[in-house]
Write a protein that holds these residues in place. Structure first.
Motif, PDB file in Angstrom:
ATOM      1  N   ASN A 188       0.816  -1.216   0.000  1.00 37.83           N
ATOM      2  CA  ASN A 188       0.000   0.000   0.000  1.00 37.83           C
ATOM      3  C   ASN A 188       0.854   1.272   0.000  1.00 37.83           C
ATOM      4  N   ARG A 189       0.220   2.357  -0.402  1.00 36.44           N
ATOM      5  CA  ARG A 189       0.912   3.640  -0.548  1.00 36.44           C
ATOM      6  C   ARG A 189       1.447   4.169   0.780  1.00 36.44           C
ATOM      7  N   PHE A 190       0.759   3.899   1.881  1.00 30.77           N
ATOM      8  CA  PHE A 190       1.231   4.378   3.175  1.00 30.77           C
ATOM      9  C   PHE A 190       2.666   3.924   3.414  1.00 30.77           C
ATOM     10  N   ILE A 191       2.951   2.656   3.158  1.00 29.17           N
ATOM     11  CA  ILE A 191       4.278   2.095   3.413  1.00 29.17           C
ATOM     12  C   ILE A 191       5.268   2.479   2.326  1.00 29.17           C
ATOM     13  N   THR A 192       4.823   2.513   1.073  1.00 27.12           N
ATOM     14  CA  THR A 192       5.764   2.630  -0.041  1.00 27.12           C
ATOM     15  C   THR A 192       6.064   4.051  -0.494  1.00 27.12           C
ATOM     16  N   ALA A 193       5.215   5.015  -0.163  1.00 31.84           N
ATOM     17  CA  ALA A 193       5.465   6.387  -0.635  1.00 31.84           C
ATOM     18  C   ALA A 193       6.833   6.923  -0.201  1.00 31.84           C
ATOM     19  N   PRO A 194       7.238   6.751   1.077  1.00 34.70           N
ATOM     20  CA  PRO A 194       8.562   7.266   1.439  1.00 34.70           C
ATOM     21  C   PRO A 194       9.708   6.501   0.788  1.00 34.70           C
ATOM     22  N   ILE A 195       9.488   5.224   0.466  1.00 35.99           N
ATOM     23  CA  ILE A 195      10.533   4.441  -0.205  1.00 35.99           C
ATOM     24  C   ILE A 195      10.701   4.921  -1.639  1.00 35.99           C
ATOM     25  N   ALA A 196       9.575   5.116  -2.335  1.00 31.44           N
ATOM     26  CA  ALA A 196       9.632   5.625  -3.705  1.00 31.44           C
ATOM     27  C   ALA A 196      10.271   7.002  -3.750  1.00 31.44           C
ATOM     28  N   ALA A 197       9.968   7.833  -2.757  1.00 30.03           N
ATOM     29  CA  ALA A 197      10.569   9.170  -2.705  1.00 30.03           C
ATOM     30  C   ALA A 197      12.079   9.083  -2.524  1.00 30.03           C
ATOM     31  N   ALA A 198      12.517   8.166  -1.666  1.00 29.28           N
ATOM     32  CA  ALA A 198      13.955   8.006  -1.429  1.00 29.28           C
ATOM     33  C   ALA A 198      14.677   7.491  -2.678  1.00 29.28           C
ATOM     34  N   LEU A 199      13.997   6.676  -3.479  1.00 26.87           N
ATOM     35  CA  LEU A 199      14.585   6.158  -4.710  1.00 26.87           C
ATOM     36  C   LEU A 199      14.484   7.157  -5.869  1.00 26.87           C
ATOM     37  N   LYS A 200      13.765   8.250  -5.655  1.00 30.21           N
ATOM     38  CA  LYS A 200      13.686   9.364  -6.606  1.00 30.21           C
ATOM     39  C   LYS A 200      13.118   8.938  -7.959  1.00 30.21           C
ATOM     40  N   VAL A 201      12.093   8.083  -7.916  1.00 30.90           N
ATOM     41  CA  VAL A 201      11.421   7.728  -9.159  1.00 30.90           C
ATOM     42  C   VAL A 201      10.390   8.804  -9.502  1.00 30.90           C
ATOM     43  N   ASP A 202       9.914   8.764 -10.740  1.00 32.57           N
ATOM     44  CA  ASP A 202       8.968   9.788 -11.183  1.00 32.57           C
ATOM     45  C   ASP A 202       7.574   9.588 -10.617  1.00 32.57           C
ATOM     46  N   GLU A 203       7.181   8.321 -10.438  1.00 32.66           N
ATOM     47  CA  GLU A 203       5.810   8.073 -10.006  1.00 32.66           C
ATOM     48  C   GLU A 203       5.715   6.714  -9.324  1.00 32.66           C
ATOM     49  N   LEU A 204       4.717   6.609  -8.452  1.00 29.00           N
ATOM     50  CA  LEU A 204       4.427   5.373  -7.729  1.00 29.00           C
ATOM     51  C   LEU A 204       2.989   4.962  -8.011  1.00 29.00           C
ATOM     52  N   ILE A 205       2.802   3.710  -8.410  1.00 28.68           N
ATOM     53  CA  ILE A 205       1.477   3.108  -8.461  1.00 28.68           C
ATOM     54  C   ILE A 205       1.469   2.012  -7.405  1.00 28.68           C
ATOM     55  N   ALA A 206       0.581   2.144  -6.425  1.00 27.46           N
ATOM     56  CA  ALA A 206       0.539   1.210  -5.301  1.00 27.46           C
ATOM     57  C   ALA A 206      -0.913   0.862  -4.996  1.00 27.46           C
ATOM     58  N   THR A 207      -1.110  -0.139  -4.162  1.00 25.07           N
ATOM     59  CA  THR A 207      -2.452  -0.399  -3.649  1.00 25.07           C
ATOM     60  C   THR A 207      -2.879   0.816  -2.816  1.00 25.07           C
ATOM     61  N   GLU A 208      -4.061   1.346  -3.117  1.00 25.16           N
ATOM     62  CA  GLU A 208      -4.492   2.610  -2.522  1.00 25.16           C
ATOM     63  C   GLU A 208      -5.437   2.367  -1.340  1.00 25.16           C
TER      64      GLU A 208
END
Length: 217
Positions: free
Chosen positions: A114-134
């Motif tokens: 889910n986005r709660f857990i993965t949003a800070p990880i995606a931000a740290a990896l500096k990707v353009d966008e995250l698609i996660a379970t919402e």
């Protein structure tokens, strides 16, 4: 330009962020230690077999998240990143992301977590966008339910196709990197499937389909 799509858990990081979050709560004794660990481990085994009931699992995770205030959630995520996720960092994964960045490719993480857990990880990896379970959030509170479709198995394909249409990228080449048999549908749908440190089920499928297999470990 292409779209470089990455699974997250056990692909870009050397572990599973979902399961690690549960272990984090257990270690901090913020949950009933024995029962929560037992359920967390069982859900993870179900996932690895490709048999996870994702809605039941997200209720298990998100109803616990809802017990914390927003300030507590933020503090816990910061500590979780430091003590659980940073040790799972893979320099080769970071280099692969950078290689695609230098090629001018759009960088996308797509994950069942889910986005709660993965949003800070995606931000740290500096990707353009995250698609996660919402997660479903009403009046700032996690209800335990999710917004359909979950970003899991065939749901990943649906979310990816919807994103392509929204972005007007239907004609662009898509790479997809994953370790998991759960991602067989999306690996089969993209033009450039690349298997990363796969589970045995996916290794067999990749060999049968002559897909490239790489290691980021």
């Amino acid at each position: 330009m292409a779209v470089a799509i990455f699974d997250l858990d056990n692909t870009l990081i050397a572990g599973d962020s979902d399961h690690s979050w549960g272990e984090f709560l257990v270690q901090k004794q913020l949950v009933d230690v024995a029962s929560y660990r037992r359920s967390n481990d069982q859900f993870y085994e179900d996932y690895k077999r490709g048999e996870l009931d994702i809605r039941a699992y997200q209720r298990f995770v998100l109803k616990q998240v809802a017990q914390f205030s927003q300030a507590e959630q933020s503090a816990l995520l910061t500590e979780f990143m430091q003590c659980k996720i940073e040790p799972l960092w893979l320099p080769k994964a970071v280099a692969l992301i950078e290689q695609h960045r230098q090629q001018g490719d759009y960088l996308l993480i797509i994950t069942a977590t889910n986005r709660f857990i993965t949003a800070p990880i995606a931000a740290a990896l500096k990707v353009d966008e995250l698609i996660a379970t919402e997660p479903e959030v009403i009046d700032g509170i996690y209800t335990g339910e999710i917004i359909d479709p979950p970003c899991y198995q065939e749901g990943k394909v649906a979310r990816w196709q919807a994103w392509l249409a929204q972005q007007g990228r239907e004609n662009e080449t898509c790479y997809f990197y994953s370790d998991s048999i759960n991602d067989l549908p999306l690996l089969s749908a993209v033009q450039q499937p690349i298997v990363v440190d796969p589970c045995e089920q996916l290794r067999l499928a990749a060999n049968a389909k002559d897909w490239p297999i790489i290691s980021l470990r």
